[in-house]
Design a protein around this motif. Structure first.
Motif: not given
Ligand code: BES
Ligand code: ZN
Length: 638
Positions: A342, A347-348, A350-351, A402, A455-456
């Motif tokens: 991320n 954007d966490i 995404l992790n 997001r 990034t998102t």
């Protein structure tokens, strides 16, 4: 409907234009993303990290050499950190993050003697900006420093807080922005560096890092580490204690205090299989070894995906291998998070969302779809509870994938949303496009963006142009924008059914209709079934009812931390006397925030409420890591 028309109109306009470049007209109306365009993608990769002073476009650290000594008497680390830097823009200053560090001297290779440097202190979670003068000729800078008592990442444990009771212990927790409390660094997930380290610890103790690790205690207390793959600062980790090692397979093994090593090795027997399964799903494991260290119970999380060495709570040692989804989760981060990272804490998902999804797939491969479905339903319940809680607390904006975390501690974003809403979005995509296409997409995603940030916005663009646009219907079926930027749970969230949970529900009704606990058909139940049973017990129960359940199933004294804490959550508000001692013992010994918060909440709801919660907390607080005590302080010490 109107929306769909507009969309169709825009598509036909771009077809009319006979190329992929949007006409100025369609651009104004935000043309739907059609085909992938590298320049657009790069723009969407731009971001601001609100949680670091580092200036990523100007000058960055590329390698860290860390020379440290751990002082258990003073409970500090004294170190010299030497950084190779890349002065990208030829600037005269490099900016690092630090917090509560005692900086003794700063030097650089192209300058005699100590350097003057500037600090700017925000006195909050961001800490202090270090502005260090550099020149075009500067290749390395060095900082002599020591940590202080306020180092939030560190927890120094007294021998009594360990399993062996004879040696002290130290561990770190850097994510999200605590690395700066033990190493001055560019503490931003978007800045990666390799590292090596020399760490001196008292003789007889072992030191381990998120790097190449020893498997035996050294004679002189000196240890050398190498991490040749570039990692962001939040993945820097150190553990020191009386630790032993046991191999579990070719590339896997477990570290724990000697008292726990056998139980740990038994519990994690599936680990090599998990690594093999993960590789078969989404491509090679790129970090060499995969080991787990079982830490003392004050570790504030369930697990932490430190590269090559997952840090884990001992509360997953249940004796029956039933809580190993947590290992699958931390292992999965070796792809989602540690490879593709991320860009910022906003954007966490995404992790974490990707990792919960990947975890579920590993569990499905190893334990079957019915097991994975139970985990998915528990996740759905967590998600709905979290949305209800956040909405009630006026934080509905935090139910978006997001997040907005400017001027906020990134810890505030650490709710079930990035985990479980993220998971359900990915599950929805899988169900819409089909597993085969989705797996192929994910595999190439991890490969293409390995050791890079995401990034998102860039992800949404990439996913849309590479996958979703392959079929006209998919975009409308998934409604990506609503999932990512909207609040709450969209109504196209996948529904998961579980026959095993249906059977639990039958037994629950039987019990509610008067059946004795011991007559329920629960012999085959595993942890998820017990959790489903416990979560669905009525909120109000009488002493006799609780006693009978406890007698039948031994909940109060269960060695399974998930089961015990779900039980406590139900019975404490009903003033169940028989669980009082066990509750206090649990709160005193276990520091895992995920358990502490609901149990303290339950105590607050009980008769003696505030008074009792505070008196337990007063005694237990010295045992907790700062991550947990900071959260609990807000709850209990107003
Ligand atoms: N990386 C997280 C823990 C974390 C996230 C720490 C953000 C600080 C900031 C870790 O992988 C995690 O998710 N742990 C969970 C495990 C669970 C979801 C299986 C935990 O600790 O409960
Ligand atoms: Zn995680």
């Amino acid at each position: 409907m109107k929306h769909a028309f507009l969309w169709l109109a825009m598509i036909s306009m771009s077809i009319l234009a006979c190329n992929d470049q949007a006409t100025p007209e369609t651009k104004e109306k935000e043309a739907p993303m059609k085909t992938f365009d590298e320049k657009t993608f790069q723009e969407k990769l731009n971001y601001t990290d609100h949680h670091s002073y580092a200036r990523i476009e100007e000058a960055v650290v590329t390698h860290l050499s860390w020379n440290a000594e751990v002082d258990f008497d003073q409970k500090i680390i004294k170190a010299t950190a030497t950084y190779k830097i890349n002065n990208k823009k030829g600037v005269d200053t490099i900016y690092l993050d630090s917090r509560n560090l005692n900086i003794m001297e700063v030097r650089r290779d192209d300058h005699e003697g100590a350097l003057g440097y500037m600090t700017h202190d925000r006195s909050n979670f961001l800490g202090t900006e270090l502005a260090i003068p550099i020149s075009l000729a500067t290749q390395t800078i060095s900082i002599d420093y020591s940590t202080t008592e306020g180092a939030a990442a560190l927890q120094f444990l007294e021998p009594v807080q360990t399993a062996g009771k004879k040696h002290p212990f130290l561990f770190t927790q850097s994510q999200a922005i605590l690395a700066r409390t033990w190493i001055p660094c560019q503490d931003s997930p978007g800045i990666r560096f390799t590292y090596d380290a020399t760490v001196k610890v008292p003789k007889g103790m072992m030191a381990l890092m998120s790097a190449s690790n020893p498997t035996a205690i050294s004679e002189d207390g000196l240890y050398n580490f190498e991490m040749d793959q570039a990692v962001p600062s939040y993945l820097m980790a150190l553990a020191v204690g009386n630790i032993s090692y046991q191999s579990l397979g070719n590339e896997t093994g477990v570290y724990a205090e000697p008292e726990l090593i056998e139980a740990s090795a038994y519990e994690f027997a599936d680990m090599q299989n998990m690594v093999d399964t993960a590789e078969s799903l989404y491509g090679p494991y790129r970090w060499g070894k995969y080991d787990v260290i079982v830490l003392p119970p004050s570790f504030p999380f369930g697990g932490m995906e430190n590269p090559r060495l997952t840090f884990a709570t001992p509360t997953i040692i249940a004796g029956d291998r039933s809580l190993t989804a947590l290992i699958a989760h931390e292992l999965a981060h070796s792809w989602s998070g540690n490879l593709v990272t991320n860009a910022a804490w906003e954007d966490i998902w995404l992790n974490e969302g990707f990792t919960v999804y990947f975890e579920n797939r590993i569990m499905e491969e190893i334990f079957g779809a019915d097991f994975a479905n139970m985990l998915a339903i528990l996740s759905y319940q967590d998600l709905n509870d979290e949305i209800a809680r956040l909405t009630e607390e006026g934080k509905a904006a935090d139910t978006r994938l997001r997040l907005e975390l400017k001027d906020r501690d990134p810890d505030e974003g650490l709710t079930a949303i990035p985990y479980d809403k993220g998971f359900y979005l990915l599950k929805l995509i899988e169900e819409t496009v089909g597993r085969e296409k989705w797996d192929e997409f994910l595999k190439s995603y991890f490969d293409k963006f390995a050791f890079q940030i995401m990034t998102t916005d860039a992800f949404v663009y990439y996913l849309t142009t590479q996958l979703i646009n392959q079929n006209e219907a998919w975009g409308d079926q998934i409604r990506l924008e609503e999932w990512v930027h909207g609040e709450g749970l969209p109504d196209n969230c996948p529904k998961v059914n579980s026959t095993r949970f249906a059977q639990v529900e039958d037994q629950l009704s039987a019990w509610q209709n008067g059946a004795e606990p011991t007559t329920l058909a629960s012999d085959e139940w595993m942890t998820p079934e017990w959790l489903h049973f416990l979560r669905n017990l009525p909120d109000e129960m009488g002493e006799e009812q609780m006693k009978a359940l406890d007698k039948g199933f031994g909940f109060t004294n269960s060695g399974n931390s998930e089961i015990v804490s779900a039980w406590f959550e139900k019975v404490i508000p009903n003033n169940y006397q028989a669980a009082e001692k066990a509750t206090e013992k649990f709160l005193f010994e276990v520091g895992r925030r995920k358990f502490l918060v609901p149990i303290y909440k339950a105590v607050l709801k009980s008769e003696k409420g505030k008074e009792r919660a505070r008196s337990i907390y007063e005694k237990a607080r010295p045992n907790y890591h700062a991550v947990s005590s900071e959260t609990l302080d807000k709850m209990l010490l107003d």
